[in-house]
Write a protein that holds these residues in place. Sequence first.
Motif, short mmCIF file in Angstrom:
data_model
loop_
_atom_site.label_atom_id
_atom_site.label_comp_id
_atom_site.label_asym_id
_atom_site.label_seq_id
_atom_site.Cartn_x
_atom_site.Cartn_y
_atom_site.Cartn_z
N TYR A 133 -1.66 8.90 -2.18
CA TYR A 133 -2.23 9.41 -1.49
C TYR A 133 -1.90 9.00 0.01
O TYR A 133 -2.03 7.86 0.62
CB TYR A 133 -3.61 9.24 -1.18
CG TYR A 133 -4.35 9.65 -2.34
CD1 TYR A 133 -4.32 10.93 -3.18
CD2 TYR A 133 -5.69 8.76 -2.73
CE1 TYR A 133 -4.91 11.37 -4.32
CE2 TYR A 133 -6.47 9.38 -3.96
CZ TYR A 133 -6.03 10.67 -4.65
OH TYR A 133 -6.75 10.96 -5.67
N LEU A 158 -0.51 13.59 3.39
CA LEU A 158 -1.97 13.95 3.85
C LEU A 158 -1.84 13.94 5.38
O LEU A 158 -2.85 13.96 5.80
CB LEU A 158 -2.85 12.99 3.32
CG LEU A 158 -3.09 13.15 1.75
CD1 LEU A 158 -4.05 12.04 1.17
CD2 LEU A 158 -3.50 14.70 1.37
N GLY A 164 -4.98 9.07 3.92
CA GLY A 164 -4.92 8.55 2.60
C GLY A 164 -5.97 7.72 2.21
O GLY A 164 -6.67 7.85 1.09
N ILE A 167 -9.25 10.16 1.72
CA ILE A 167 -8.98 10.92 0.40
C ILE A 167 -9.39 9.79 -0.86
O ILE A 167 -10.09 9.96 -1.73
CB ILE A 167 -7.79 11.46 0.05
CG1 ILE A 167 -7.51 12.84 0.96
CG2 ILE A 167 -7.58 11.74 -1.51
CD1 ILE A 167 -8.26 14.03 0.35
N LYS A 168 -9.07 8.61 -0.72
CA LYS A 168 -9.41 7.44 -1.72
C LYS A 168 -10.73 7.30 -1.81
O LYS A 168 -11.36 6.90 -2.86
CB LYS A 168 -8.50 6.42 -1.42
CG LYS A 168 -8.44 5.25 -2.40
CD LYS A 168 -8.00 5.93 -3.98
CE LYS A 168 -8.39 4.71 -4.94
NZ LYS A 168 -7.68 3.32 -4.73
#
Length: 287
Positions: A133, A158, A164, A167-168
């Motif tokens: 990501y 992203l 990143g 999203i993680k």
Amino acid sequence: MAERAPVGIIGLGVMGSAMSHHIIAAGHEVVGFDIDPGRRSEFAGSVVQSVADVARQTPIALFSLPSSEALAQVAAEFADSASPGTAAVEMGTLPLADKETAHALLASKDIDLLDAPVSGTGLQAADATLVVYSSGDEAAHQRVAPIFDLIGKQTFYLGAFGNGSRIKFVANLLVAVHTLAAAEAHQLGSACGLDPELVQEVIAAGVGSSAMFEIRGPMMAADTYEPPSARLAIILKDAGIIADHARDLDTPTPLLDAALPLYQIAVDAGLGDLDAAALRRLLAETE
């Protein structure tokens, strides 16, 4: 053919060492450092003795670090020694504010820091099936993308730095909840008198399965949690970061909130160094 520049890796634990093997196998020299002498002695690439040595020798460096404290120290040492235009990549799961602090420090020295955590356990790192990501400066991402292709099966760019990690956090919320759900399902199966191996086979084939059920379910069925693909204590650490982030956003996470105390109980019971699948053992012992 032009000689390839070396790639740096700072942090030679399960993830960092696994990623280094794939980069070396592709023909790159990898220059690595870890504060642990044992990890340095086991490293397959070119070992150096400091963060500064990595910074001076590599135009691209991956950070695989365990804590915000480690990131702050590495960022400061890296900023003092890296050449302008160097690309660094923070690949861990850490509070976003701490990554942003490191990003600002490195930017002041014209060093690009990408926020690029990965989805996957040590097992996925070992077989290069991580999902990356990546977020931050797009030109820096394009420079590092060929390295991402070596360590994972897919990379998502992203946009703005920090996406990143965002999203993680979404992904790891599901990891934490799904791992506990898999443990609960296996415990129910055993309480019903079903063979755990049969439960694993049948449920994995149906709509009730999940990636965590398929990865961690076999460990639960066998009651074997070593070597860990991701330690239970690490999942607890990540889940706490996600819960704090959700509270800052004032968004509800009822399932994560319910899961966190059980992870803490498992760590307190001495299961923290086992794979997170050991939640199954905790539930069995508290039946």
